[in-house]
Write an enzyme that holds these catalytic residues in place. Structure first.
Site, PDB file in Angstrom:
ATOM      1  N   ASP A 479      35.952 -87.854 -34.999  1.00  0.00           N
ATOM      2  CA  ASP A 479      36.350 -88.966 -34.907  1.00  0.00           C
ATOM      3  C   ASP A 479      36.133 -89.919 -33.642  1.00  0.00           C
ATOM      4  O   ASP A 479      36.412 -88.379 -32.627  1.00  0.00           O
ATOM      5  CB  ASP A 479      37.482 -89.051 -35.356  1.00  0.00           C
ATOM      6  CG  ASP A 479      38.394 -89.990 -35.784  1.00  0.00           C
ATOM      7  OD1 ASP A 479      37.431 -91.288 -36.183  1.00  0.00           O
ATOM      8  OD2 ASP A 479      39.647 -90.029 -36.637  1.00  0.00           O
ATOM      9  N   ASN A 481      38.901 -92.597 -32.706  1.00  0.00           N
ATOM     10  CA  ASN A 481      40.412 -93.317 -32.721  1.00  0.00           C
ATOM     11  C   ASN A 481      40.808 -95.160 -31.402  1.00  0.00           C
ATOM     12  O   ASN A 481      41.713 -94.912 -31.718  1.00  0.00           O
ATOM     13  CB  ASN A 481      41.251 -93.151 -33.127  1.00  0.00           C
ATOM     14  CG  ASN A 481      40.909 -92.033 -34.967  1.00  0.00           C
ATOM     15  OD1 ASN A 481      40.057 -92.895 -35.550  1.00  0.00           O
ATOM     16  ND2 ASN A 481      41.380 -91.715 -35.449  1.00  0.00           N
ATOM     17  N   ASP A 549      37.662 -96.658 -43.182  1.00  0.00           N
ATOM     18  CA  ASP A 549      39.268 -96.231 -43.356  1.00  0.00           C
ATOM     19  C   ASP A 549      39.597 -96.756 -44.753  1.00  0.00           C
ATOM     20  O   ASP A 549      40.340 -96.488 -45.214  1.00  0.00           O
ATOM     21  CB  ASP A 549      39.922 -96.165 -42.277  1.00  0.00           C
ATOM     22  CG  ASP A 549      40.200 -95.359 -41.569  1.00  0.00           C
ATOM     23  OD1 ASP A 549      39.567 -94.384 -41.497  1.00  0.00           O
ATOM     24  OD2 ASP A 549      40.594 -95.134 -39.817  1.00  0.00           O
TER      25      ASP A 549
END
Ligand code: GLA
Length: 733
Positions: A479, A481, A549
């Site tokens: 990931d 972010n 998401d």
């Protein structure tokens, strides 16, 4: 062989369906003659000047007063020498000036395709008919060369381009712009297509009109390719549809700041270009150094958007994703994020895993919350060891228990980030990206690790290797972010600070290269707050990427369709999640959610222990069925079907031999007293006989043929209520 050379000056690059022609002129400039459908360029000798007169277009060669680069189509447009359009590159010499001049010196033909220094690129394999043309141009006044590379992948119908600059002297040059390619089109009768959006609504198709002098830029300055824009643009003729018409596309194999543009000039010719974004870019090219641009993929199709899509899918599937995952069916996973968020423990994970294993799930992914003291998103990034309060026996014990259920085990990491509240930060504050005098902006309470530094790269490689080995990981969700702000490195001198963004990406690729070389069987799923770094650069290391998401099935229709415009279905992950949906609050049936997720790489992101008995049986059935068809969905030939209805989506997955297909139809809002519609199924052999039935409930088989399916279409059943999906199986008779 893919390239014909005429008189040592004219180069015809060709694939099965495409020609690309360029020529060296009397002044040593490389002119662009043609890109499009395959032709025999016999009479194509001189490029057509845009206009017969030169008004306000300077003439750089005293002996040729009718020559101006401002009105000529070029392959390597220079800065400051009579062409006022967007240049390929821009470089400051040691005397402070910037007007450039590159003159053709030599060409070289190489069988095959050399890898690019430090950057991912399209791979070549034994048996591929690939040839690379390198044109070297020299600056007549400064010790500097520029090499334009063209690799022709004949059977893939693809040409790739990149550029390198080499300083042959001892004084440094300052590079301010180093794009990967530009192409000049003779007119402006195109519509421009790009993919854009935001977090939770990534990669929507956006069309703009050209036709008038203007410049359209598609770019990222966020340090990542971003949710907002995609390093892709295409020019389509106005009549181009999903299935017919000319379309010219370019896509950049790069994960950082990029610029793609289309510029229509005063004479209504169009220049497109793509490369590293010159904003936030400045590179010192020292004596003896070479700078390599990322690779741009060029695709032409006369079969509309679907034609373009199938070329990208084939190329990326076969020659970009890690070879160990080529045509390997992806495991059906269950991810703990929306099921438990940060509330993890060995017992929670094992009981979720038990419930998931019973459903037929193949891989359990422990998402965020397992390490440091990570009870929310305010701490611990960088401290990659399990939280002993949550896992008193260690995560290895949990992994072992999950594996004993017959499942694979995977883990979430965010290796490029650091929380100010972490042991790593206390030890190495200088490892954060930052600039003097400006406090670093936080995003999701975190800072960015400075991957431009080799010590940081080595730390990430070592930490991940240890985790992978100790836990025997089958899978890693990688990931990222936040985006990069206050970009600067404590490891670079002042004059090189603007190199940080690109060095970060080179560092990231070095880390990914090391991990994927050490652990070729490890399945890496790329992620960046969903689909914020869904780009061809990441795809070279992660064969699948979390598309968004946003797990709302309705919102996912546009996201997945936009993503699959260029990315193979086997790379687009899609999860069935709980209702009300956690992002939009919407409630849609389990069946509809499953059909949307089954059109990508199916996974689940819910707590399986909370499913009703009825839903458990339904999920078991979905998984059983998906296992039967996932080869077709993930590796078949994908087309978007024209529903002629903004309220509906249609997709087909067809086997390469045309024997079998699945047709998906999604209708959004219910409408009363509305005419019955049909869904034309384009892409099956017209002469072939087929049997068709509704997949759900195993409807009646109906015999038909490819022609009927295409020209008459499937009759949409009477659907009541919002958000309905119909899927048909199609089998050759
Ligand atoms: C990002 C990802 C999510 C999840 C969270 C965890 O937002 O996109 O899927 O992993 O991080 O913090």
């Amino acid at each position: 062989m893919g390239i014909d050379i005429l008189d040592q000056r004219k180069f015809h690059l060709y694939t099965n369906n495409t020609s690309y022609v360029l020529q060296v002129d009397a002044h040593g400039q490389i002119l662009h003659l043609y890109w499009g459908k395959r032709i025999h360029p016999e009479s194509l000798t001189d490029p057509v000047r845009t206009t017969p007169i030169l008004a306000f277009s300077p003439t750089p060669y005293a002996d040729d007063p009718q020559y101006s680069l401002d009105v000529l189509p070029q392959e390597a447009p220079m800065f400051g020498r009579s062409d006022f359009r967007e240049p390929l590159c821009q470089l400051r010499f040691d005397d402070g000036t910037m007007a450039s001049e590159y003159v053709f010196e030599s060409y070289r033909l190489t069988l095959g395709k050399p890898p690019l220094l430090g950057l991912p690129s399209i791979r070549e394999e034994a048996g591929d008919s690939v040839v690379t043309l390198s044109l070297t141009l020299r600056d007549p006044s400064y010790p500097l060369t520029m090499t334009l590379s063209y690799s022709v992948l004949e059977s893939f119908d693809v040409i790739t381009r990149s550029v390198s600059w080499h300083n042959e002297g001892s004084s440094p040059y300052e590079m301010e712009r180093a794009l990967s390619m530009t192409v000049d089109f003779p007119d402006a009768d195109y519509r421009l297509l790009h993919l854009a959006g935001a977090w939770a609504r990534e990669r929507g198709e956006v069309w703009s009109e050209l036709g008038q002098p203007k410049k359209v830029s598609v770019e990222s300055r966020r340090g990542a390719s971003s949710h907002q824009m995609q390093p892709f643009l295409a020019l389509a003729r106005p009549h181009t549809t999903r299935d017919s018409g000319d379309i010219f596309a370019t896509h950049l194999i790069y994960s950082g700041n990029f610029l793609a543009f289309a510029e229509v000039d005063q004479y209504l010719t169009t220049r497109i270009g793509i490369g590293i974004n010159p904003s936030e870019f400045h590179w010192i090219l020292n004596g003896g150094d070479t700078f390599q641009s990322p690779e741009a993929v060029l695709v032409y199709s006369d079969k509309g958007q679907n034609g373009m899509t199938s070329i990208f899918h084939h190329l990326y599937q076969e020659r970009l994703i890690p070879p160990a995952f080529r045509r390997v069916e992806r495991p059906i996973l269950l991810n703990t994020w929306e099921a438990a968020y940060f509330k993890l423990s060995e017992e929670t994970i094992v009981s979720i895993a038990e419930s998931a294993a019973d459903l037929g799930v193949e891989l359990l992914v422990v998402d965020d919350g397992w390490f440091g003291h990570r009870d929310n998103d305010r701490s611990s990034l960088g401290d990659w060891h399990e939280d002993r309060n949550k896992f008193p026996d260690g995560l290895a014990s949990t992994a072992q228990r999950v594996r004993s259920l017959g499942m694979k085990f995977g883990l979430w990491v965010e290796p490029e980030m650091i929380s100010p509240v972490s042991a790593l930060y206390a030890k190495h504050p200088e490892w954060c990206m930052g600039v003097p005098h400006r406090p670093p902006s936080l995003a999701r309470h975190q800072l960015v690790l400075d991957l431009s530094r080799q010590d940081v790269q080595d730390f990430v490689i070592d930490t991940l290797s240890q985790l992978i080995e100790e836990l025997q990981l089958d899978y890693l969700k990688w990931d990222m972010n936040r985006h990069l702000s206050e970009v600067g490195s404590h490891g670079l001198p002042p004059r090189q600070q603007q190199e940080t963004s690109h060095r970060y990406i080179l560092g990231l690729y070095r880390v990914l290269e090391a991990i994927t070389t050490r652990y070729p069987q490890l399945l890496i799923e790329g992620c960046s707050g969903g689909g914020g770094r869904f780009d061809p650069g990441m795809l070279a290391y992660s064969p699948q990427i979390w598309a968004s998401d946003n797990t709302d099935a309705v919102a996912r229709l546009a996201i997945q369709q936009g993503t699959a415009l260029v990315y193979p279905v086997s790379t687009v992950t899609a999860h069935v999640s709980d209702v009300p949906n956690h992002q939009t609050g919407r409630q849609v049936s389990l069946g509809f959610r499953a059909m949307v997720a089954m059109s990508g790489v199916l996974g689940y992101e819910l707590d399986p222990r909370r499913l009703s008995d009825e839903d458990r049986e339904a999920v078991k059935e979905q998984i059983r069925r998906y296992k039967e068809v996932r080869g077709l969905v993930q590796f078949g030939y994908y087309t978007v079907l024209e529903t002629r209805d903004p309220n509906a989506y249609g997709w087909m997955f067809r086997s390469h031999d045309g024997h079998q297909a699945l047709v998906f139809y999604f209708r959004l809002m219910a409408r009363a007293n509305y005419p019955r519609t049909r869904l034309p199924v384009v892409g099956l052999p017209l002469e072939r006989s087929y049997a068709v039935r509704e997949w759900e409930g195993h409807g009646q088989w109906l015999s038909t043929n490819g022609g009927e399916l295409r020209h008459v279409g499937l009759v949409i059943p009477d659907l009541r209520d919002d958000y309905q999906a119909v899927v048909w199986e199609v089998l050759a008779l």
